[in-house]
Design an enzyme around this catalytic site. Structure first.
Site, PDB file in Angstrom:
ATOM      1  N   CYS A  54     -17.549 -60.579 -46.996  1.00  0.00           N
ATOM      2  CA  CYS A  54     -16.104 -60.801 -47.203  1.00  0.00           C
ATOM      3  C   CYS A  54     -15.880 -61.884 -48.270  1.00  0.00           C
ATOM      4  CB  CYS A  54     -15.488 -61.239 -45.873  1.00  0.00           C
ATOM      5  SG  CYS A  54     -13.907 -62.089 -46.038  1.00  0.00           S
ATOM      6  N   TYR A 182      -7.740 -55.768 -53.846  1.00  0.00           N
ATOM      7  CA  TYR A 182      -7.293 -55.181 -52.564  1.00  0.00           C
ATOM      8  C   TYR A 182      -6.004 -54.401 -52.753  1.00  0.00           C
ATOM      9  CZ  TYR A 182     -10.862 -57.483 -49.824  1.00  0.00           C
ATOM     10  OH  TYR A 182     -12.072 -57.848 -49.300  1.00  0.00           O
TER      11      TYR A 182
END
Ligand SMILES: N[C@@H](CCC(=O)N[C@@H](CS)C(=O)NCC(=O)O)C(=O)O
Length: 328
Positions: A54, A182
């Site tokens: 992440c 994203y």
């Protein structure tokens, strides 16, 4: 997510009516401070729960390494891929809380917690609660709060004289690049995707230009703005180019951004934090058919030719664990 402390795997919309991805705010926002503070700076008191793939959790791992905090702040890693129960710990139960899932950590801090159960989480082992789950704040703390401890690097990546410039770069780079990838990958409409895509590459072109004339974003000093950009760039060709359709150009096609990424990768303490398998695992392993790509072939260790080799950032002179062992 948790609703009143109960786990639900129902997907909750994270896009607005235009199909644009909107990232929710983090919920725990306390700070580690000095002795009088509720969370004083102490060795062996704080713990990170992370997923090494992440990019947000990664920032905290990166700072833990470059600031020389490995012996002060412990870490638990989740498995890279997300499952039905969200993030799950690798192997047997996680040792600090005997937790199986990240949602157990949130529930341990607040039995009635409602919200997404994201990584990173900064945990206080003494008061048995979450200090903070917002990566941008955790790295700000790590930049200075442990500086009086033995072996901690005194290099500051958010120095007062550059604070304003760093903040303004961060804002632009967060919107268009860190979260921009994203916004490409999680868009639910063609228009939202294309708008995010155009902004992403316009920003990367501009940064490439800026880095033609100076080694780092603010000039000759490495700053927080570089580390935050690096967390996305190091994932770009591995994950975002393919899985998030950020495919106008590979990072490796940029004349300056690519050597700049290698330059930062070669900074002491960095290479051992970059876990390519975990990056593939989080982005490709979290969605069916869970097949991880074999490529790309990328050599982050190739000479960057952007200036003198870096001096050891961490003033400790201690050796960090050998390359490949990110579990140190
Ligand atoms: N604002 C947070 C964002 C963290 C975040 O979104 N982490 C992702 C992993 S890359 C996550 O845990 N997502 C799980 C979810 O949203 O349910 C931060 O920067 O710390």
């Amino acid at each position: 997510m948790l609703v009143d402390g109960e786990w639900t795997d129902k997907s909750v919309g994270r896009t607005n009516t235009r199909g644009e991805f909107v990232r929710p705010e983090s919920s725990f926002r306390e700070w580690i401070g000095d002795a009088g503070n509720r969370f004083p700076a102490q060795a062996n008191r704080y713990h990170l729960f992370v997923n090494a793939g992440c990019p947000w959790a990664y920032r905290t791992l990166l700072y833990r390494s470059i600031k020389g905090l490995r012996d002060l702040v412990s870490v638990s890693y989740t498995r890279p891929a997300m499952g039905k129960q969200g993030w799950t710990f690798a192997g047997s139960l996680e040792p600090v809380l005997n937790a199986q899932h990240i949602h157990d950590v949130y529930r341990a801090a607040d039995k009635q917690f409602t919200g997404r159960t994201t990584v990173p989480v900064l945990w206080d082992k003494q008061q048995h609660t979450i200090v903070n789950n917002e990566s941008s704040e955790i790295i700000r703390m790590f930049d200075s709060v442990f500086d009086t401890f033995d072996g901690v690097s005194s290099t500051r990546y958010y120095p007062a004289h550059l604070a304003e410039e760093i903040d303004s770069l961060n804002q632009r780079i967060y919107d268009d690049v860190n979260n921009g990838v994203y916004r490409c990958g999680f868009a639910q409409s063609q228009e939202a995707y294309e708008e995010a895509f155009d902004r992403l590459f316009a920003c990367l072109d501009e940064l490439d230009q800026r880095l033609s004339a100076q080694r780092f974003l603010c000039g000759s000093e490495v700053t927080e703005a570089d580390w935050r950009l690096f967390a996305t760039l190091v994932r770009f060709d591995i994950a975002y180019y393919g899985q998030f359709r950020c495919n106008r150009s590979h990072l490796a096609e940029f004349k300056h951004l690519w050597p700049y990424t290698r330059d930062l990768y070669q900074y002491p303490g960095v290479a051992e934090t970059v876990d390519v398998a975990a990056i593939k695992g989080i982005y490709y392993g979290s969605r069916p058919p869970h097949i991880l790509p074999k490529g790309p072939r990328l050599d982050f260790s190739a000479p960057a030719n952007r200036g003198e080799p870096h001096e050891r950032g961490a003033s400790s002179g201690r050796r960090v664990s050998p390359s490949g062992n990110h579990h140190g």
